[in-house]
Design a protein around this motif. Structure first.
Motif, PDB file in Angstrom:
ATOM      1  N   MET A  20       0.826  -1.195   0.000  1.00 18.01           N
ATOM      2  CA  MET A  20       0.000   0.000   0.000  1.00 18.01           C
ATOM      3  C   MET A  20       0.870   1.258   0.000  1.00 18.01           C
ATOM      4  O   MET A  20       2.022   1.244   0.435  1.00 18.01           O
ATOM      5  CB  MET A  20      -0.914   0.016   1.233  1.00 18.01           C
ATOM      6  CG  MET A  20      -1.731  -1.252   1.426  1.00 18.01           C
ATOM      7  SD  MET A  20      -2.729  -1.720  -0.009  1.00 18.01           S
ATOM      8  CE  MET A  20      -3.866  -0.341  -0.105  1.00 18.01           C
ATOM      9  N   ASP A  21       0.293   2.349  -0.498  1.00 12.72           N
ATOM     10  CA  ASP A  21       0.986   3.639  -0.475  1.00 12.72           C
ATOM     11  C   ASP A  21       1.337   4.045   0.953  1.00 12.72           C
ATOM     12  O   ASP A  21       0.584   3.773   1.898  1.00 12.72           O
ATOM     13  CB  ASP A  21       0.092   4.728  -1.075  1.00 12.72           C
ATOM     14  CG  ASP A  21       0.070   4.682  -2.594  1.00 12.72           C
ATOM     15  OD1 ASP A  21       0.855   3.911  -3.170  1.00 12.72           O
ATOM     16  OD2 ASP A  21      -0.742   5.411  -3.192  1.00 12.72           O
ATOM     17  N   MET A  22       2.465   4.719   1.114  1.00 10.69           N
ATOM     18  CA  MET A  22       2.845   5.236   2.427  1.00 10.69           C
ATOM     19  C   MET A  22       1.974   6.429   2.818  1.00 10.69           C
ATOM     20  O   MET A  22       1.668   6.630   3.998  1.00 10.69           O
ATOM     21  CB  MET A  22       4.319   5.651   2.424  1.00 10.69           C
ATOM     22  CG  MET A  22       5.297   4.502   2.277  1.00 10.69           C
ATOM     23  SD  MET A  22       7.019   5.070   2.294  1.00 10.69           S
ATOM     24  CE  MET A  22       7.120   5.790   3.943  1.00 10.69           C
ATOM     25  N   PHE A  23       1.581   7.228   1.828  1.00 11.08           N
ATOM     26  CA  PHE A  23       0.798   8.427   2.099  1.00 11.08           C
ATOM     27  C   PHE A  23      -0.572   8.290   1.442  1.00 11.08           C
ATOM     28  O   PHE A  23      -0.698   7.800   0.326  1.00 11.08           O
ATOM     29  CB  PHE A  23       1.524   9.672   1.578  1.00 11.08           C
ATOM     30  CG  PHE A  23       2.908   9.829   2.136  1.00 11.08           C
ATOM     31  CD1 PHE A  23       3.093  10.264   3.433  1.00 11.08           C
ATOM     32  CD2 PHE A  23       4.019   9.511   1.363  1.00 11.08           C
ATOM     33  CE1 PHE A  23       4.368  10.401   3.958  1.00 11.08           C
ATOM     34  CE2 PHE A  23       5.298   9.646   1.878  1.00 11.08           C
ATOM     35  CZ  PHE A  23       5.472  10.086   3.185  1.00 11.08           C
ATOM     36  N   SER A  24      -1.581   8.752   2.150  1.00 11.42           N
ATOM     37  CA  SER A  24      -2.952   8.594   1.672  1.00 11.42           C
ATOM     38  C   SER A  24      -3.352   9.727   0.734  1.00 11.42           C
ATOM     39  O   SER A  24      -2.719  10.784   0.693  1.00 11.42           O
ATOM     40  CB  SER A  24      -3.917   8.553   2.860  1.00 11.42           C
ATOM     41  OG  SER A  24      -3.865   9.781   3.574  1.00 11.42           O
ATOM     42  N   THR A  25      -4.417   9.486  -0.011  1.00 14.62           N
ATOM     43  CA  THR A  25      -5.033  10.497  -0.864  1.00 14.62           C
ATOM     44  C   THR A  25      -6.297  10.996  -0.177  1.00 14.62           C
ATOM     45  O   THR A  25      -7.110  10.196   0.289  1.00 14.62           O
ATOM     46  CB  THR A  25      -5.395   9.899  -2.240  1.00 14.62           C
ATOM     47  OG1 THR A  25      -4.205   9.428  -2.872  1.00 14.62           O
ATOM     48  CG2 THR A  25      -6.056  10.932  -3.128  1.00 14.62           C
ATOM     49  N   ASP A  26      -6.465  12.295  -0.096  1.00 17.72           N
ATOM     50  CA  ASP A  26      -7.613  12.888   0.590  1.00 17.72           C
ATOM     51  C   ASP A  26      -8.818  12.931  -0.351  1.00 17.72           C
ATOM     52  O   ASP A  26      -8.776  13.559  -1.408  1.00 17.72           O
ATOM     53  CB  ASP A  26      -7.257  14.298   1.060  1.00 17.72           C
ATOM     54  CG  ASP A  26      -8.344  14.909   1.938  1.00 17.72           C
ATOM     55  OD1 ASP A  26      -9.335  14.204   2.224  1.00 17.72           O
ATOM     56  OD2 ASP A  26      -8.202  16.077   2.333  1.00 17.72           O
ATOM     57  N   LEU A  27      -9.894  12.245   0.049  1.00 15.00           N
ATOM     58  CA  LEU A  27     -11.117  12.208  -0.756  1.00 15.00           C
ATOM     59  C   LEU A  27     -12.269  12.941  -0.075  1.00 15.00           C
ATOM     60  O   LEU A  27     -13.419  12.830  -0.514  1.00 15.00           O
ATOM     61  CB  LEU A  27     -11.536  10.751  -1.016  1.00 15.00           C
ATOM     62  CG  LEU A  27     -10.519   9.832  -1.700  1.00 15.00           C
ATOM     63  CD1 LEU A  27     -11.100   8.432  -1.838  1.00 15.00           C
ATOM     64  CD2 LEU A  27     -10.110  10.381  -3.051  1.00 15.00           C
ATOM     65  N   THR A  28     -11.977  13.692   0.978  1.00 18.72           N
ATOM     66  CA  THR A  28     -13.032  14.324   1.774  1.00 18.72           C
ATOM     67  C   THR A  28     -13.925  15.228   0.941  1.00 18.72           C
ATOM     68  O   THR A  28     -15.143  15.301   1.166  1.00 18.72           O
ATOM     69  CB  THR A  28     -12.407  15.139   2.924  1.00 18.72           C
ATOM     70  OG1 THR A  28     -11.500  14.304   3.657  1.00 18.72           O
ATOM     71  CG2 THR A  28     -13.474  15.655   3.866  1.00 18.72           C
TER      72      THR A  28
END
Length: 240
Positions: A139-147
């Motif tokens: 998995m990616d280390m950093f997330s993507t913000d979907l808020t």
């Protein structure tokens, strides 16, 4: 529910060739099998032919049916909704299940693979984060913000899934208007993966509600029970 799935064109070209090879191999297997069956002199001999087919009989038959009717890189999606690992969190695992022949190698005994992304929803704040699969299940280390999309369904409808079968990767590509960090992440990924040609198509995806209501599979309840049992086991064994 429909979502857009993007696949690199070279994978489709390779899959067409691979499917053609498997189809020829299947036709030859079918011809030889029928000849053996026709040559059987009695039921005992016919039974021996059947036993020689072994456990792969059903698999080979299913393979032939798929090769006759399937399209290169057929895919369907599903969303597994489950409790989060922390209070006030809910998780959604989005799978893209793809059928492809793997006709270039003999070491696999299944057609296709599944790729995933993980989405976490904070019920109190409404914050939604997504982790794509970069490669081989990592998995990616950093997330993507979907808020900004408001809901999981709206996010999936507005974005594009990018599947990379050979790398076991599934990425959620967000529009460039969704924020600087998301745009930067997409730009860096584009540099790393290189410039390629893609084909985008719509696929069906089963939502958590579809699984719970249409299929009558109470997955959320099942996942919650598994998490609770794991907590009890860790407590009893002194784990953390």
């Amino acid at each position: 529910m429909k979502v857009r799935l993007k696949v690199e064109s070279q994978w489709l070209d390779l899959e067409r060739k691979s499917m053609s090879k498997m189809k020829r191999d299947y036709a030859e297997w079918e011809r030889i099998t029928l000849e053996k069956a026709k040559a059987a002199e009695d039921l005992r001999t016919l039974r021996r032919v059947f036993y020689e087919l072994g456990d792969r009989w059903e698999f080979d038959q299913a393979t032939g049916a798929w090769l006759s009717e399937g399209e290169p890189l057929d895919a369907i999606g599903l969303i597994l909704h489950m409790p989060g690992l922390r209070p006030n969190k809910e998780r959604y695992v989005v799978y893209a299940i793809m059928a492809y022949s793997k006709g270039l190698t003999k070491q696999f005994d299944h057609l296709g693979d599944k790729e995933r992304i993980i989405i976490e929803h904070d019920i109190e704040s409404g914050h939604i984060q997504c982790w794509s699969t970069t490669g081989h299940g990592a998995m990616d280390m950093f997330s993507t913000d979907l808020t900004s999309f408001g809901t999981i369904e709206n996010a999936l409808s507005s974005c594009v899934l990018n599947a990379q079968p050979g790398d076991h990767a599934l990425r959620l590509e967000v529009p460039t208007s969704s924020g600087f960090l998301n745009m930067l992440s997409m730009r860096l990924w584009g540099i790393a993966s290189g410039t390629q040609a893609f084909l985008t198509k719509e696929i069906d995806i089963l939502t958590g509600d579809d699984i719970e209501n249409l299929l009558d599979f109470k997955y959320h309840r099942y996942a919650k029970a598994v998490i609770e049992l794991d907590k009890i086991w860790r407590h009893l064994t002194g784990g953390t």
